[in-house]
Write a protein that holds these residues in place. Structure first.
Motif, short mmCIF file in Angstrom:
data_model
loop_
_atom_site.label_atom_id
_atom_site.label_comp_id
_atom_site.label_asym_id
_atom_site.label_seq_id
_atom_site.Cartn_x
_atom_site.Cartn_y
_atom_site.Cartn_z
N ILE A 190 42.02 -4.46 9.85
CA ILE A 190 43.13 -3.51 9.90
C ILE A 190 43.94 -3.75 11.17
CG2 ILE A 190 43.73 -1.06 10.16
CD1 ILE A 190 41.41 -0.44 8.22
N SER A 191 43.25 -3.91 12.29
CA SER A 191 43.95 -4.18 13.56
C SER A 191 44.73 -5.49 13.49
CB SER A 191 42.94 -4.24 14.71
OG SER A 191 42.36 -2.98 14.92
N LEU B 108 43.24 -6.58 2.93
CA LEU B 108 41.78 -6.46 3.09
C LEU B 108 41.06 -7.17 1.95
CD1 LEU B 108 41.56 -2.73 4.22
CD2 LEU B 108 41.18 -4.76 5.64
N LYS B 109 41.53 -6.97 0.73
CA LYS B 109 40.91 -7.60 -0.44
C LYS B 109 41.01 -9.12 -0.35
CE LYS B 109 40.83 -7.35 -5.47
NZ LYS B 109 41.41 -6.72 -6.65
N LEU C 105 28.37 -3.08 10.35
CA LEU C 105 28.99 -4.40 10.32
C LEU C 105 30.20 -4.37 9.40
CD1 LEU C 105 28.93 -7.40 11.12
CD2 LEU C 105 27.43 -7.80 9.18
N TYR C 106 30.07 -3.75 8.23
CA TYR C 106 31.17 -3.62 7.27
C TYR C 106 32.32 -2.86 7.90
CZ TYR C 106 33.69 -1.98 3.16
OH TYR C 106 34.67 -1.67 2.25
N HIS C 107 32.02 -1.75 8.55
CA HIS C 107 33.06 -0.95 9.19
C HIS C 107 33.74 -1.75 10.29
CE1 HIS C 107 35.16 2.48 10.79
NE2 HIS C 107 34.65 2.22 11.98
N SER D 256 36.33 -5.20 0.34
CA SER D 256 36.69 -4.31 -0.75
C SER D 256 36.45 -2.87 -0.29
CB SER D 256 35.85 -4.62 -1.99
OG SER D 256 36.17 -3.73 -3.02
N VAL D 257 37.54 -2.15 -0.06
CA VAL D 257 37.44 -0.74 0.33
C VAL D 257 38.29 0.09 -0.62
CG1 VAL D 257 37.03 -1.19 2.78
CG2 VAL D 257 39.35 -0.93 1.99
#
Length: 137
Positions: free
Chosen positions: A14-15, A35-36, A5-7, A41-42
């Motif tokens: 990103i898309s 994203l943040k 789910l996170y991915h 948070s990656v």
């Protein structure tokens, strides 16, 4: 299950970011900030890994920034022919324009033949001020 789910959320964001920035270049840092801001948070490695995969698959083009020590990414053209032409990058707004016209292609071919060069178009771009930014001045 939570990881998948996170991915998926990360991939969707990103898309979305790339789609919203189709007409300009962006950095990995700008993508990380987006994203943040959207609750994901990656680490930088994950961001770069995603960008590298998209570049390798031909979805993005990657250029060395002339203003910083980083790379600039942009959505590739719809036909996937970015490796067949040079690009123009605006120093002010970051937009990247595909220079796929016949005159530019002929010039690059003639200069390659005349000087015995093999130009890597994936890594090549012209830099300057685009028409929109020039009109603002």
């Amino acid at each position: 299950m939570l990881q998948k789910l996170y991915h998926t959320k990360t991939t969707e964001l990103i898309s979305q970011f790339i789609h919203e920035n189709m007409e300009r270049g962006f950095t990995a840092g700008e993508l990380s900030s987006f994203l943040k801001e959207n609750g994901v948070s990656v680490n930088k490695t994950t961001v770069y890994r995603n960008l590298d995969k998209m570049t390798e698959s031909g979805k993005l083009i990657k250029h060395k920034s002339m203003l910083t020590d980083s790379f600039v990414y942009q959505n590739a053209d719809d036909e996937g022919h970015c490796a067949e032409h040079i690009h123009f990058q605006c120093c002010k707004c970051g937009s990247v324009i595909h220079l796929s016209d016949e005159k530019t292609s002929e010039y690059l071919k003639s200069i390659s033949e005349e000087l015995g060069l093999q130009i890597n178009l994936n890594l090549s771009s012209l830099n300057g001020i685009c028409q929109k930014c020039r009109a603002k001045n």
